[in-house]
Design a protein around this motif. Structure first.
Motif, PDB file in Angstrom:
ATOM      1  N   THR A 170       0.552  -1.535  -0.227  1.00 21.00           N
ATOM      2  CA  THR A 170       0.135   0.051  -0.219  1.00 21.00           C
ATOM      3  C   THR A 170       0.979   0.771   0.022  1.00 21.00           C
ATOM      4  O   THR A 170       1.728   1.229   1.322  1.00 21.00           O
ATOM      5  CB  THR A 170      -0.510  -0.284   0.889  1.00 21.00           C
ATOM      6  N   VAL A 171       0.743   1.827  -0.961  1.00 16.26           N
ATOM      7  CA  VAL A 171       1.853   3.256  -1.395  1.00 16.26           C
ATOM      8  C   VAL A 171       0.488   4.301  -0.526  1.00 16.26           C
ATOM      9  O   VAL A 171       0.077   4.554  -1.803  1.00 16.26           O
ATOM     10  CB  VAL A 171       1.897   3.184  -2.635  1.00 16.26           C
ATOM     11  N   ALA A 212      -0.747   1.157 -13.708  1.00 14.74           N
ATOM     12  CA  ALA A 212       0.003  -0.325 -13.343  1.00 14.74           C
ATOM     13  C   ALA A 212      -0.136  -1.804 -12.832  1.00 14.74           C
ATOM     14  O   ALA A 212       0.087  -1.996 -13.374  1.00 14.74           O
ATOM     15  CB  ALA A 212       1.083   0.556 -13.590  1.00 14.74           C
ATOM     16  N   HIS A 213      -0.801  -1.083 -11.724  1.00 18.20           N
ATOM     17  CA  HIS A 213      -0.381  -1.977 -10.444  1.00 18.20           C
ATOM     18  C   HIS A 213      -2.180  -1.771  -9.904  1.00 18.20           C
ATOM     19  O   HIS A 213      -2.309  -1.633  -9.148  1.00 18.20           O
ATOM     20  CB  HIS A 213       0.378  -2.142  -9.983  1.00 18.20           C
ATOM     21  N   GLY A 214      -2.748  -2.733 -11.038  1.00 22.78           N
ATOM     22  CA  GLY A 214      -4.263  -2.170  -9.910  1.00 22.78           C
ATOM     23  C   GLY A 214      -4.850  -3.060  -8.747  1.00 22.78           C
ATOM     24  O   GLY A 214      -5.406  -3.117  -7.872  1.00 22.78           O
ATOM     25  N   GLY A 215      -3.500  -4.148  -8.383  1.00 23.74           N
ATOM     26  CA  GLY A 215      -4.074  -4.638  -7.187  1.00 23.74           C
ATOM     27  C   GLY A 215      -3.185  -4.003  -5.918  1.00 23.74           C
ATOM     28  O   GLY A 215      -3.908  -4.889  -4.711  1.00 23.74           O
ATOM     29  N   ALA A 216      -2.737  -2.914  -6.150  1.00 20.09           N
ATOM     30  CA  ALA A 216      -2.388  -1.862  -5.214  1.00 20.09           C
ATOM     31  C   ALA A 216      -3.166  -1.385  -4.706  1.00 20.09           C
ATOM     32  O   ALA A 216      -3.906  -0.585  -5.598  1.00 20.09           O
ATOM     33  CB  ALA A 216      -0.863  -1.604  -5.172  1.00 20.09           C
ATOM     34  N   THR A 217      -3.044  -0.571  -3.745  1.00 18.09           N
ATOM     35  CA  THR A 217      -3.923   0.627  -3.567  1.00 18.09           C
ATOM     36  C   THR A 217      -2.644   1.475  -3.319  1.00 18.09           C
ATOM     37  O   THR A 217      -2.155   1.393  -2.707  1.00 18.09           O
ATOM     38  CB  THR A 217      -4.521   0.600  -2.031  1.00 18.09           C
ATOM     39  N   VAL A 218      -3.230   2.480  -3.872  1.00 20.31           N
ATOM     40  CA  VAL A 218      -1.720   3.915  -3.679  1.00 20.31           C
ATOM     41  C   VAL A 218      -3.196   4.996  -3.592  1.00 20.31           C
ATOM     42  O   VAL A 218      -4.136   5.399  -4.242  1.00 20.31           O
ATOM     43  CB  VAL A 218      -1.274   4.190  -5.678  1.00 20.31           C
ATOM     44  N   THR A 219      -2.023   6.014  -2.834  1.00 19.27           N
ATOM     45  CA  THR A 219      -3.255   7.036  -2.692  1.00 19.27           C
ATOM     46  C   THR A 219      -1.931   8.411  -2.613  1.00 19.27           C
ATOM     47  O   THR A 219      -1.114   8.238  -2.602  1.00 19.27           O
ATOM     48  CB  THR A 219      -3.516   7.209  -0.808  1.00 19.27           C
ATOM     49  N   GLY A 220      -2.534   9.420  -3.101  1.00 17.07           N
ATOM     50  CA  GLY A 220      -2.310  10.427  -2.867  1.00 17.07           C
ATOM     51  C   GLY A 220      -2.529  11.687  -2.171  1.00 17.07           C
ATOM     52  O   GLY A 220      -3.711  12.356  -1.748  1.00 17.07           O
ATOM     53  N   ASP A 221      -1.438  12.591  -1.490  1.00 17.85           N
ATOM     54  CA  ASP A 221      -2.047  13.973  -0.359  1.00 17.85           C
ATOM     55  C   ASP A 221      -1.090  14.941  -1.003  1.00 17.85           C
ATOM     56  O   ASP A 221       0.222  14.753  -0.420  1.00 17.85           O
ATOM     57  CB  ASP A 221      -1.669  13.428   1.005  1.00 17.85           C
ATOM     58  N   THR A 222      -1.314  15.415  -0.967  1.00 20.20           N
ATOM     59  CA  THR A 222      -0.466  17.038  -1.280  1.00 20.20           C
ATOM     60  C   THR A 222       0.041  17.375   0.391  1.00 20.20           C
ATOM     61  O   THR A 222      -1.001  17.455   1.966  1.00 20.20           O
ATOM     62  CB  THR A 222      -0.991  18.488  -1.773  1.00 20.20           C
TER      63      THR A 222
END
Length: 262
Positions: free
Chosen positions: A48-49, A69-79
């Motif tokens: 989980t990124v 690219a890697h739909g099996g992972a959880t990727v989040t973004g925060d400023t």
């Protein structure tokens, strides 16, 4: 993307578990080429990124690329304003509350200022680099120390430059900032060592040293350049991911050279 906005991918059946399955890894300065490559690699390994950057637009692009690219992972973004200790700690608190743990912080916040000679050094460059390369590191290390120890296999990863060990005349401010960042990271490693006692450290602070970084766009823009001694951002991302596969006691407080020592 605005503050606290997240982009997440869940529920996709991947092709198998990666080395970092179940880990929660934060990446500071995630929007640049090195950050993009790192998000992709960590996501590929099943982590989980949790990505952060001051540039919301570029961050959203980087998060989307890793997410698709890697739909099996959880990727989040925060400023996140990493020049604020309070904002950095709030980011840590949000992350730990949502995901229950934090297993890594990869510090990729960068920048460069230089001059034609030592005498021409502009001390305003030191002020800029102090904030970019050192102050942000101080804040992330202070905020992430306790969660990384609680992880049981935490990693704090700093990417540094060979110039910190052998400064050149025109890079005084840059090299000094990098050297200070290395010293600070090694102090964090000593804190991990002391906290671990006889059992050894439960987390590791490690420095990856490069001469400089190169990526595909740089090669396309300068097809005749050799980029001797440079580290490809994909190779850097692989080295980052590999740190979780080695014992904390072996890694803690070390410099790993991805380029020949000067």
């Amino acid at each position: 993307m605005t503050d606290s906005t997240e982009t997440t991918a869940k529920g996709y059946e991947g092709n198998g578990k990666g080395r970092l399955e179940g880990s929660v890894i934060a990446v500071a300065g995630a929007a640049g080429p090195a950050g993009q490559a790192t998000l992709l690699r960590l996501a590929e390994e099943g982590a989980t990124v949790v990505a952060a950057d001051a540039d919301a637009e570029r961050l959203a692009t980087a998060v989307d690329a890793a997410r698709f690219a890697h739909g099996g992972a959880t990727v989040t973004g925060d400023t996140v304003d990493l020049l604020s200790l309070d904002a950095t700690r709030a980011w840590v608190d949000r992350t730990e509350k949502e995901f229950g743990r934090i297993d890594g912080l990869v510090h990729l916040v960068g920048g460069w200022r230089g001059s034609a000679s030592f005498a021409e050094t502009d001390l305003a460059d030191w002020d800029t680099l102090h904030n970019l390369l050192l102050r942000t590191l101080q804040h992330t290390s202070l905020a992430f120390e306790a969660p990384l120890e609680r992880s049981g296999n935490g990693r704090f990863v700093l990417v540094s430059a060979a110039g910190a060990a052998k400064p050149t005349a025109g890079n005084a401010a840059y090299a000094a900032s990098k050297a200070a960042a290395e010293a600070w990271t090694l102090a964090l490693g000593d804190a991990f060592r002391k906290a671990g006692g006889e059992d050894g450290p439960a987390a590791a602070a490690v420095i990856l040293v490069v001469k400089a970084l190169v990526h595909d766009q740089m090669r396309a823009d300068r097809p005749n350049a050799k980029f001797a001694g440079f580290t490809d951002v994909k190779d850097l991302a692989e080295a980052i991911a590999t740190t979780w596969t080695k014992p904390a006691e072996e890694l803690n407080g070390t410099r790993l050279w991805l380029t020949p020592k000067p």
